[in-house]
Write a protein that holds these residues in place. Structure first.
Motif, PDB file in Angstrom:
ATOM      1  N   HIS A  56       0.833  -1.202   0.000  1.00  0.00           N
ATOM      2  CA  HIS A  56       0.000   0.000   0.000  1.00  0.00           C
ATOM      3  C   HIS A  56       0.871   1.256   0.000  1.00  0.00           C
ATOM      4  CE1 HIS A  56      -4.177  -1.661   1.252  1.00  0.00           C
ATOM      5  NE2 HIS A  56      -3.469  -2.614   0.666  1.00  0.00           N
ATOM      6  N   PHE A  57       1.933   1.238   0.809  1.00  0.00           N
ATOM      7  CA  PHE A  57       2.866   2.364   0.866  1.00  0.00           C
ATOM      8  C   PHE A  57       4.288   1.817   1.028  1.00  0.00           C
ATOM      9  CE2 PHE A  57      -1.102   4.190   2.357  1.00  0.00           C
ATOM     10  CZ  PHE A  57      -1.142   5.419   1.712  1.00  0.00           C
ATOM     11  N   SER A  58       5.243   2.511   0.452  1.00  0.00           N
ATOM     12  CA  SER A  58       6.653   2.199   0.711  1.00  0.00           C
ATOM     13  C   SER A  58       7.376   3.500   1.031  1.00  0.00           C
ATOM     14  CB  SER A  58       7.310   1.501  -0.480  1.00  0.00           C
ATOM     15  OG  SER A  58       7.297   2.313  -1.633  1.00  0.00           O
ATOM     16  N   ILE A 120       8.142  -1.206   3.840  1.00  0.00           N
ATOM     17  CA  ILE A 120       6.831  -1.079   3.225  1.00  0.00           C
ATOM     18  C   ILE A 120       5.728  -1.425   4.214  1.00  0.00           C
ATOM     19  CG2 ILE A 120       7.829  -1.847   1.018  1.00  0.00           C
ATOM     20  CD1 ILE A 120       5.896  -4.357   1.438  1.00  0.00           C
ATOM     21  N   SER A 121       4.488  -1.095   3.833  1.00  0.00           N
ATOM     22  CA  SER A 121       3.305  -1.563   4.546  1.00  0.00           C
ATOM     23  C   SER A 121       2.296  -2.029   3.518  1.00  0.00           C
ATOM     24  CB  SER A 121       2.711  -0.459   5.414  1.00  0.00           C
ATOM     25  OG  SER A 121       2.345   0.672   4.622  1.00  0.00           O
ATOM     26  N   GLY A 122       1.480  -3.013   3.890  1.00  0.00           N
ATOM     27  CA  GLY A 122       0.507  -3.529   2.938  1.00  0.00           C
ATOM     28  C   GLY A 122      -0.363  -4.592   3.556  1.00  0.00           C
ATOM     29  N   VAL A 123      -0.929  -5.442   2.712  1.00  0.00           N
ATOM     30  CA  VAL A 123      -1.871  -6.475   3.141  1.00  0.00           C
ATOM     31  C   VAL A 123      -1.414  -7.825   2.594  1.00  0.00           C
ATOM     32  CG1 VAL A 123      -4.248  -7.300   2.966  1.00  0.00           C
ATOM     33  CG2 VAL A 123      -3.801  -4.870   3.298  1.00  0.00           C
ATOM     34  N   PRO A 369       2.413   9.181  -6.020  1.00  0.00           N
ATOM     35  CA  PRO A 369       1.921   7.933  -6.606  1.00  0.00           C
ATOM     36  C   PRO A 369       3.106   7.122  -7.116  1.00  0.00           C
ATOM     37  CG  PRO A 369       0.729   9.830  -7.490  1.00  0.00           C
ATOM     38  CD  PRO A 369       1.903  10.363  -6.726  1.00  0.00           C
ATOM     39  N   PHE A 370       2.982   5.813  -7.050  1.00  0.00           N
ATOM     40  CA  PHE A 370       4.092   4.968  -7.475  1.00  0.00           C
ATOM     41  C   PHE A 370       4.508   5.247  -8.916  1.00  0.00           C
ATOM     42  CE2 PHE A 370       5.527   0.683  -9.050  1.00  0.00           C
ATOM     43  CZ  PHE A 370       6.770   0.730  -8.444  1.00  0.00           C
ATOM     44  N   ALA A 371       3.554   5.591  -9.762  1.00  0.00           N
ATOM     45  CA  ALA A 371       3.867   5.879 -11.164  1.00  0.00           C
ATOM     46  C   ALA A 371       4.791   7.079 -11.313  1.00  0.00           C
ATOM     47  CB  ALA A 371       2.579   6.111 -11.950  1.00  0.00           C
ATOM     48  N   LEU A 392       5.806   6.450  -1.230  1.00  0.00           N
ATOM     49  CA  LEU A 392       5.202   6.094  -2.512  1.00  0.00           C
ATOM     50  C   LEU A 392       3.879   5.402  -2.195  1.00  0.00           C
ATOM     51  CD1 LEU A 392       8.261   4.640  -4.481  1.00  0.00           C
ATOM     52  CD2 LEU A 392       7.328   6.956  -4.573  1.00  0.00           C
ATOM     53  N   ALA A 393       2.807   5.858  -2.829  1.00  0.00           N
ATOM     54  CA  ALA A 393       1.477   5.279  -2.614  1.00  0.00           C
ATOM     55  C   ALA A 393       1.088   4.446  -3.828  1.00  0.00           C
ATOM     56  CB  ALA A 393       0.460   6.394  -2.375  1.00  0.00           C
ATOM     57  N   TYR A 394       0.527   3.272  -3.587  1.00  0.00           N
ATOM     58  CA  TYR A 394       0.229   2.313  -4.652  1.00  0.00           C
ATOM     59  C   TYR A 394      -1.273   2.238  -4.914  1.00  0.00           C
ATOM     60  CZ  TYR A 394       5.058   0.942  -3.973  1.00  0.00           C
ATOM     61  OH  TYR A 394       6.426   0.962  -3.865  1.00  0.00           O
TER      62      TYR A 394
END
Length: 742
Positions: A56-58, A120-123, A369-371, A392-394
């Motif tokens: 989700h975020f790095s 990073i953080s995520g699911v 944004p990651f892009a 960075l947001a995904y």
């Protein structure tokens, strides 16, 4: 080869594949000597003890990652000057192996795709076998090299922690960096009511301030920039001032009651000695100075000596860092002996984020944004832009593809080959030659960026992480296995069962049980075709010696100056590398058998020490069925200045000597010496393998020869374990009582 060329390298950011295509998704920016890009890669698959996470975020580490990107933009000369130790290593390698081959190996490594990021953080999407603490749907924070800037990552369980329900998932992306700050505080051994001066108030320093305040420690901040001084007061500093202020010593003295700081934590990154020297000046007697940042450790002795100061290093996230058994194999340290491991430090920071009185939201200065990742790194490198925590947001709303896209056109299975593993050995010694003769069908690796790197460099049709896909009918009828030793046996058996012809790099296996499992499969698998990569028998000088001594017993003296390998290297691990005897000495056993044209009849070997950790210095005597004898002297305690391998073959009044596969001298007939570039037979081996596949012939090294060298090497190791007992190979093999196959 000039020293200037060794420092070229590329820097890359990668997205894991959404559609799993091997094609480049988007070229974002070209740097001076390298490229930064977002690339589409195969979807990673979690292995044993691993967790698949959708990011989700790095968090971008402005210090570590900023330096990597900055170095990429330097010219060759500047890079070489900055890496003098690496230059010296390459020069020594060139002296041993030749400038041309060294240049190719160095460039292959430096041009490899290199993911950035480590927090990073995520699911959780999926978990591998033996994962106990996580399940799909868990919110997690992850660290380490595999926790890179990517849409999907696979991380070891010990580098993953759950995020509390009340913690913000964007703040949790800083968990790994927070653990680094926390470990520095633990090294300082501060307690409630003590004081600490923090030098360097970037992100790491600010996080240290937040944590010290939460621990009830009074803090004083020092930095070169006014805006960071102001931010530190918001982060919890009781006082702070610029390093350039004339009254700084007096202010710190007043802050500490005239005694000096109980501890100084250095979170700065600089080539200056000032932080360490200044820390010594402001510390109290018997105080502690902890280095968390990247600073030189040379310092003025006076203060450290007179005050008996304790200078300590803080190693990243904490105990377990850089220990492969902990990070990769999931072996934990007992809490009764090591209270705060890197995982428990990460847990502690994540738990703080879930409390009501701890937030680092104010430290997030940018979120891209990651892009637009390259814009984020432009900010990191721009000294005129104020920045702190950069995220960075995904786009987590995009669906992930379930299947890997395979090559659009099927390859001719006879004229193609696939690779399992594409690390440095395969890239340097196997792929450059085999691609000249066969179509490269698919390549599968555990790391998606490695597979994609091989696809680009060598022209594979498809880059994969799914072994089952590679072994399917759409790909080549033959595979080359070039992975770590402990995977060779299982991968070879899976490929054989899939009907593939199999070339597996040495060793064939790392245990006798695996040996018999392979042998049993080969005997029941129709027309078996398996070859082990014993390349030395294909070396030009070996071929010449073989032609000189025909139908006559030989005496061989084979000295290998193997050099020392660190005790914690994976090759020593019996569960991964199998040890140096199984992992490398099989080469030399096979070569002696090839030169004599006979099987090993018996072996006796004794090591310098009975300790399993010191069995890599030994002498072995081999007797062959045709009366030939050989002595293999494998030494790890010699000088690196000496050549690695010396082979002396004697018969019929003649002697042939190979020095490090760079020269051949023949005595006793018409004495002559032939010199050339070092050639251990890899290219010839690949040519002959390719020819055998195209023409439908058996591999140039038979199944029987591959099996014989393997069991003879196990016997050699057993002889060392049994203090040099003479072991006859056939009775040794027959002595094993093994469970029958299911």
């Amino acid at each position: 080869m000039s020293a200037a060329c060794i420092s070229q390298h590329s820097v890359h950011i990668f997205a894991e594949a959404l559609q799993c295509s091997p094609h480049l998704q988007q070229l974002l920016q070209t740097l001076k000597d390298g490229t930064m890009e977002i690339a589409e890669l195969p979807l990673p698959i979690p292995g044993k003890g691993e967790v698949l996470v959708r990011t989700h975020f790095s968090a971008i580490s402005a210090g570590t990652e900023g330096k990597t990107v900055s170095d990429a933009r330097k010219g060759y000369i500047a890079k070489a000057r900055a890496r003098k130790d690496e230059v010296a290593k390459v020069v020594r390698l060139a002296q041993r192996q030749g400038a041309v081959s060294t240049y190719k190996m160095v460039m292959n490594r430096l041009e490899a795709l290199q993911p950035l990021g480590y927090s990073i953080s995520g699911v959780v999407l999926e978990v591998g076998d033996d994962v106990r603490e996580f399940k799909p749907g868990d919110r997690v924070a992850c660290g380490g090299a595999s926790a890179s800037h990517a849409e999907v990552v696979v991380v070891p369980e010990n580098l993953c922690v759950k995020i509390p329900e009340n913690a913000a998932i964007d703040e949790a992306a800083f968990t790994t960096i927070g653990a680094i700050a926390l470990q520095g505080i633990r090294r300082a051994e501060l307690s409630l009511g003590e004081n600490c001066v923090v030098i360097g108030l970037g992100l790491l320093g600010q996080l240290t301030m937040h944590l010290l305040r939460a621990a009830g420690v009074r803090t004083f901040g020092v930095d070169l920039r006014p805006e960071l001084i102001a931010l530190s007061l918001e982060s919890g500093a009781e006082d702070a001032c610029l390093r350039s202020e004339e009254t700084i010593e007096a202010r710190i003295s007043e802050f500490t009651g005239g005694f000096g700081a109980d501890a100084v934590i250095i979170a700065a990154a600089t080539i200056s000695l000032d932080p360490v020297d200044f820390a010594g000046l402001i510390s109290r007697k018997r105080g502690k100075v902890v280095i968390v940042g990247n600073v030189p450790t040379g310092f003025n002795r006076k203060n450290y000596y007179q005050k008996e100061l304790d200078l300590r290093m803080s190693s990243s996230y904490g105990p377990g860092r850089y220990d492969a058994r902990y990070e990769e194999q999931g072996l934990d340290y007992p809490i009764g002996h090591v209270r705060w491991t890197e995982n428990r430090n990460m847990q502690a920071f994540a738990q703080l984020l879930g409390s009501n009185n701890f937030s680092i939201k104010g430290l997030i200065s940018h979120c891209f944004p990651f892009a637009k990742a390259t814009e984020a790194f432009d900010v990191v490198l721009n000294p005129d832009v104020d920045k702190m925590g950069i995220l960075l947001a995904y786009d987590v709303g995009k669906p992930l593809a379930k299947n890997v896209e395979i090559a659009r056109t099927r390859v001719n299975p006879v004229e193609a080959i696939s690779f399992i593993g594409a690390g440095s050995f395969a890239s340097n010694f196997l792929l450059p030659e085999i691609k000249k003769h066969l179509t490269l069908s698919g390549v599968v690796t555990s790391r998606p960026h490695t597979a994609e790197d091989a696809r680009r460099k060598f022209g594979f049709k498809t880059a994969l992480t799914d072994l089952g896909e590679l072994l399917g009918p759409a790909h080549a009828g033959a595979v080359i296995i070039a992975t770590r030793h402990n995977t060779h046996a299982s991968l070879a058996m899976q490929a054989l069962q899939a009907g593939k012809r199999v070339f597996v790099e040495k060793p064939l296996c790392t245990s006798v049980n695996e040996y018999f499992a392979i042998k049993r499969l080969l005997s029941t698998n129709g027309t078996p075709d398996l070859m082990v990569g014993f390349n030395r028998r294909f070396a030009p000088f070996i071929t010449e010696i073989k032609s000189l001594f025909v139908n006559t017993p030989l005496s061989i003296n084979y000295r290998i100056n193997a050099g020392k390998v660190a005790a914690d290297h994976w090759v020593h691990d019996p569960l991964v590398g199998g040890g140096r005897i199984i992992g490398e000495v099989c080469h030399f056993v096979d070569l002696c058998a090839f030169l004599t044209g006979s099987k090993v009849e018996s072996v006796s070997a004794q090591a310098l020490s009975a300790s399993p950790q010191q069995q890599d210095t030994f002498a072995a005597s081999l007797r062959f069925e045709n009366g030939s004898v050989a002595v293999i002297s494998y030494f790890s305690n010699g000088s690196s200045a000496a050549g690695k391998e010396r082979i002396e073959v004697n018969a019929g009044g003649s002697t042939a000597v190979i020095e490090d596969f760079k020269s051949l001298t023949i005595y006793g007939r018409k004495t002559r010496t032939t010199k050339g570039n070092q050639d251990k037979g890899h290219a010839s081996e690949m040519r002959q393998v390719a020819s055998a596949l195209r023409e439908g012939r058996p591999f140039p090294l038979s199944v029987a020869e591959s099996l014989h060298a393997t069991i003879a090497t196990f016997a050699l190791q057993a002889s060392i374990t049994e203090a040099g007992r003479l072991i006859a190979i056939i009775p040794y093999e027959q002595s094993w009582t093994l469970p029958q196959a299911n």
